[in-house]
Design a protein around this motif. Structure first.
Motif, mmCIF file in Angstrom:
data_model
loop_
_atom_site.group_PDB
_atom_site.id
_atom_site.type_symbol
_atom_site.label_atom_id
_atom_site.label_comp_id
_atom_site.label_asym_id
_atom_site.label_seq_id
_atom_site.Cartn_x
_atom_site.Cartn_y
_atom_site.Cartn_z
ATOM 1 N N ILE A 1 0.935 -1.155 -0.163
ATOM 2 C CA ILE A 1 0.053 -0.245 0.114
ATOM 3 C C ILE A 1 0.993 1.382 0.000
ATOM 4 O O ILE A 1 1.773 1.397 0.848
ATOM 5 C CB ILE A 1 -0.805 -0.063 1.244
ATOM 6 N N ALA A 2 0.768 2.128 -0.910
ATOM 7 C CA ALA A 2 1.512 3.328 -1.266
ATOM 8 C C ALA A 2 1.157 4.466 -0.263
ATOM 9 O O ALA A 2 0.038 4.871 -0.193
ATOM 10 C CB ALA A 2 1.576 3.880 -2.480
ATOM 11 N N HIS A 3 2.035 4.863 0.557
ATOM 12 C CA HIS A 3 1.817 5.744 1.784
ATOM 13 C C HIS A 3 1.756 7.222 1.203
ATOM 14 O O HIS A 3 2.759 7.575 0.669
ATOM 15 C CB HIS A 3 2.922 5.645 2.858
ATOM 16 N N ARG A 4 0.618 7.854 1.369
ATOM 17 C CA ARG A 4 0.263 9.116 0.762
ATOM 18 C C ARG A 4 0.543 9.158 -0.552
ATOM 19 O O ARG A 4 1.168 10.107 -1.173
ATOM 20 C CB ARG A 4 1.064 10.296 1.643
ATOM 21 N N GLY A 5 0.133 8.165 -1.541
ATOM 22 C CA GLY A 5 0.651 7.802 -2.759
ATOM 23 C C GLY A 5 2.125 7.412 -2.603
ATOM 24 O O GLY A 5 2.814 7.136 -1.517
ATOM 25 N N ASP B 1 -0.578 -2.348 -4.857
ATOM 26 C CA ASP B 1 -1.900 -3.054 -4.720
ATOM 27 C C ASP B 1 -2.659 -2.168 -3.927
ATOM 28 O O ASP B 1 -4.031 -2.355 -3.963
ATOM 29 C CB ASP B 1 -1.690 -4.157 -3.533
ATOM 30 N N GLY B 2 -2.426 -0.932 -3.106
ATOM 31 C CA GLY B 2 -3.320 -0.239 -2.587
ATOM 32 C C GLY B 2 -2.586 1.374 -2.422
ATOM 33 O O GLY B 2 -1.292 1.364 -2.668
ATOM 34 N N ILE B 3 -3.447 2.276 -2.177
ATOM 35 C CA ILE B 3 -2.916 3.302 -1.700
ATOM 36 C C ILE B 3 -3.481 4.228 -0.593
ATOM 37 O O ILE B 3 -4.796 4.254 -0.449
ATOM 38 C CB ILE B 3 -3.170 4.493 -3.179
ATOM 39 N N GLU B 4 -2.703 4.709 0.177
ATOM 40 C CA GLU B 4 -3.327 5.257 1.510
ATOM 41 C C GLU B 4 -3.080 6.852 1.276
ATOM 42 O O GLU B 4 -2.007 7.409 0.780
ATOM 43 C CB GLU B 4 -2.395 4.945 2.830
ATOM 44 N N ILE B 5 -3.989 7.539 1.609
ATOM 45 C CA ILE B 5 -4.227 9.252 1.482
ATOM 46 C C ILE B 5 -4.943 9.720 2.718
ATOM 47 O O ILE B 5 -5.550 8.722 3.484
ATOM 48 C CB ILE B 5 -4.855 9.439 0.335
ATOM 49 N N ASN C 1 -1.356 -8.415 6.735
ATOM 50 C CA ASN C 1 -1.995 -8.501 5.435
ATOM 51 C C ASN C 1 -1.733 -7.298 4.556
ATOM 52 O O ASN C 1 -2.037 -7.693 3.282
ATOM 53 C CB ASN C 1 -3.525 -8.200 5.777
ATOM 54 N N GLY C 2 -1.215 -6.352 5.331
ATOM 55 C CA GLY C 2 -0.627 -5.228 4.382
ATOM 56 C C GLY C 2 0.485 -4.486 4.937
ATOM 57 O O GLY C 2 0.521 -4.479 6.039
ATOM 58 N N ILE C 3 1.288 -3.868 3.837
ATOM 59 C CA ILE C 3 2.353 -3.246 4.260
ATOM 60 C C ILE C 3 2.238 -1.892 3.616
ATOM 61 O O ILE C 3 2.287 -1.622 2.676
ATOM 62 C CB ILE C 3 3.678 -3.963 3.834
ATOM 63 N N ILE C 4 2.187 -0.624 4.500
ATOM 64 C CA ILE C 4 2.075 0.824 3.866
ATOM 65 C C ILE C 4 3.445 1.337 3.939
ATOM 66 O O ILE C 4 4.417 1.168 4.732
ATOM 67 C CB ILE C 4 1.377 1.712 5.068
ATOM 68 N N THR C 5 3.786 1.780 2.784
ATOM 69 C CA THR C 5 5.165 2.118 2.623
ATOM 70 C C THR C 5 5.385 3.410 1.631
ATOM 71 O O THR C 5 4.643 3.584 0.538
ATOM 72 C CB THR C 5 6.326 1.103 1.864
ATOM 73 N N ASN C 6 6.431 4.046 1.597
ATOM 74 C CA ASN C 6 6.660 5.105 0.785
ATOM 75 C C ASN C 6 7.343 4.840 -0.707
ATOM 76 O O ASN C 6 7.285 5.533 -1.529
ATOM 77 C CB ASN C 6 7.672 6.225 1.400
#
Length: 243
Positions: free
Chosen positions: A7-11, A33-37, A226-231
């Motif tokens: 999951i892309a952190h803040r894009g 796989d995902g985008i966090e905003i 289940n998910g890793i939020i990363t820059n």
């Protein structure tokens, strides 16, 4: 082993200014796989994509997001602080993001930013936009504010939610179960085997933030998050696809 969602952190915020359309487009381009905003409410009730309560750090302006209209926010440059390449990058609205991502099949993680004891209608506006674009099946709404998540669930019990926290408290899993919250979003250093086992028992997902170290990514993947939020979603995908 199924790898966690990346999951892309803040894009893709290592490569473009955070929470902008450029960062979101880059995240898609890199195969996230995902985008966090992060979202907040403007003075005139628009859901805008920005992390801080003020525009000071990420634009050429000053002042609180909540004291500026969308028209005022749109006059600011949200790109030059990152690099000249992104000069005059405007703030984007959640509506613009949903419109861009409506045919994309990844997960959209909308984090509601609220100050303590701040009362506004942001949850109602977020739910209205999810309804408008009919994207309930690829959304998770997260927040540090339990009250915000309970409000989302009251407005629409079928919208998945995730509780954010930065302390290694097992109580958050109990809290998630009690309030029918679907996921926990802990700081990556707080994730343990015990936490994972408790989450599995409670049928609760773990999306952990913000992981930019490949060794840590692999360790968390083996723990079964289940998910890793990363820059750096491209680096994460390369590391985790080779497990």
């Amino acid at each position: 082993m199924n790898r966690p969602l990346v999951i892309a952190h803040r894009g893709a915020s290592a490569y473009a200014p955070e929470n902008t359309m450029s960062a979101i487009k880059k995240a898609v381009q890199l195969g996230s796989d995902g985008i966090e905003i992060d979202v907040q409410l403007s003075k005139d009730g628009h859901v805008v994509v920005i992390h801080d309560t003020t525009v000071n750090r990420t634009s050429n302006g000053n002042g609180k997001v909540s004291s500026m209209t969308l028209e005022q926010l749109k006059t600011l440059d949200f790109g030059s602080w990152f690099s000249k390449e992104f000069k005059n990058e405007p703030i984007c609205t959640l509506e613009e993001v949903f419109d861009y991502l409506k045919d994309w099949d990844g997960l959209i993680n909308v984090e509601i930013k609220k100050e303590w004891f701040q009362f506004n209608s942001i949850e109602k506006r977020v739910v209205e936009l999810i309804d408008k674009f009919d994207i309930r099946n690829k959304i998770i709404v997260s927040s540090f504010s339990t009250l915000s998540l309970l409000t989302i669930k009251r407005l629409d019990k079928d919208i998945p939610t995730g509780i954010l926290y930065s302390s290694p408290a097992k109580e958050f899993i109990l809290l998630a179960k009690l309030f029918k919250i679907d996921a926990i979003h802990p700081w990556y250093k707080d994730v343990t085997k015990d936490m994972k086992e408790a989450a599995v028992k409670g049928n609760i997902k773990i999306h952990t933030y913000t992981v930019d170290d490949v060794v840590e990514m692999k360790k968390l993947a083996k723990l079964g998050v289940n998910g890793i939020i990363t820059n750096i979603p491209d680096v994460a995908l390369k590391a985790l696809n080779n497990l």
